[in-house]
Design an enzyme around this catalytic site. Structure first.
Site, PDB file in Angstrom:
ATOM      1  N   HIS A   1      -9.977   1.402   1.960  1.00 41.39           N
ATOM      2  CA  HIS A   1      -9.512   2.759   2.254  1.00 41.39           C
ATOM      3  C   HIS A   1     -10.690   3.702   2.485  1.00 41.39           C
ATOM      4  O   HIS A   1     -10.589   4.654   3.250  1.00 41.39           O
ATOM      5  CB  HIS A   1      -8.670   3.310   1.095  1.00 41.39           C
ATOM      6  CG  HIS A   1      -7.255   2.810   1.091  1.00 41.39           C
ATOM      7  ND1 HIS A   1      -6.373   3.093   2.099  1.00 41.39           N
ATOM      8  CD2 HIS A   1      -6.568   2.052   0.200  1.00 41.39           C
ATOM      9  CE1 HIS A   1      -5.203   2.536   1.829  1.00 41.39           C
ATOM     10  NE2 HIS A   1      -5.280   1.899   0.676  1.00 41.39           N
TER      11      HIS A   1
ATOM     12  N   GLU B   1      -8.645  -1.419  -2.124  1.00 43.63           N
ATOM     13  CA  GLU B   1      -8.944   0.004  -2.349  1.00 43.63           C
ATOM     14  C   GLU B   1     -10.241   0.415  -1.644  1.00 43.63           C
ATOM     15  O   GLU B   1     -10.334   1.496  -1.073  1.00 43.63           O
ATOM     16  CB  GLU B   1      -9.017   0.317  -3.847  1.00 43.63           C
ATOM     17  CG  GLU B   1      -7.727   0.081  -4.612  1.00 43.63           C
ATOM     18  CD  GLU B   1      -6.536   0.850  -4.070  1.00 43.63           C
ATOM     19  OE1 GLU B   1      -6.718   1.886  -3.402  1.00 43.63           O
ATOM     20  OE2 GLU B   1      -5.400   0.387  -4.292  1.00 43.63           O
TER      21      GLU B   1
ATOM     22  N   CYS C   1       0.853  -1.188   0.000  1.00 44.30           N
ATOM     23  CA  CYS C   1       0.000   0.000   0.000  1.00 44.30           C
ATOM     24  C   CYS C   1       0.888   1.236   0.000  1.00 44.30           C
ATOM     25  O   CYS C   1       1.880   1.286   0.738  1.00 44.30           O
ATOM     26  CB  CYS C   1      -0.880  -0.016   1.247  1.00 44.30           C
ATOM     27  SG  CYS C   1      -2.003   1.385   1.326  1.00 44.30           S
TER      28      CYS C   1
HETATM   29 NI    NI Z   1      -3.620   0.971  -0.208  1.00 42.39          NI
END
Ligand code: NI
Length: 185
Positions: free
Chosen positions: A148, A145, A102
């Protein structure tokens, strides 16, 4: 063109649940996406979510060009895809462990269990709602993703922290890759 600063683990913005985008067709959303793309190209990344660039909105973008597909993984390249207000639903209970990295957790990689088959719905920049099903490597990317947007970084998903590893140590066969998906081979 703008290269945006990337928030790193420990920054409170990465722990917030991001707000839905009221109008996916608004010019400021297009500008944000353009800048996120410039940022990704600059750092040679594959995916980034808006909270990582200090914008707490439910947007992420990713692509998987030919040269980023981990060795042995059978998948087609994925063109630049912009997902606004996405929803993800697992389509099977099956999960597989794979290595993730990440941009907000630089220098580390860790092994995380993810659903292997998910349904995903999202709005495009044109305001069209798309529904799609994805499997394997791409399903893992979407879940990473998407997390997040809910304030979750991959180490929070790890059940075995002995598998959280510095890139400089042995472990990743393909250190240039954003993700190594050996288990999806
Ligand atoms: Ni990430």
């Amino acid at each position: 063109m703008a290269i945006l600063k990337i928030a790193k683990m420990g920054n409170p913005i990465l722990l917030k649940v991001a707000e839905p985008v009221a109008d996916p067709t608004a010019p400021e959303v297009a500008k944000l996406v353009e800048d996120m793309k410039d940022t990704l190209i600059d750092i040679n990344g594959a995916g980034i979510a808006a909270p990582q660039v200090y914008v707490s909105k439910r947007v992420f973008i990713y692509h998987v060009p030919e040269n980023r597909i981990p060795e042995g993984v059978k998948m087609d390249p994925v063109p630049w895809t912009v997902l606004i207000n996405p929803e993800i639903e697992p389509l099977s209970d099956e999960r597989k462990m794979n290595w993730e990295r990440c941009l907000s957790v630089p220098g580390l990689h860790g092994k995380v269990a993810r659903h292997t088959h998910v349904r995903c719905a999202y709005s495009t920049l044109e305001g069209k709602r798309i529904e799609t099903e994805v499997k394997g490597f791409q399903a893992m990317v979407l879940q990473h993703e998407y997390d997040h947007l809910d304030g979750i970084l991959y180490p929070q998903r790890m059940t075995d922290l002995s598998l959280l590893t510095f890139d400089s140590e042995l472990g990743l066969k393909t250190p240039a890759m954003p993700w190594a998906a050996e288990d999806f081979a």
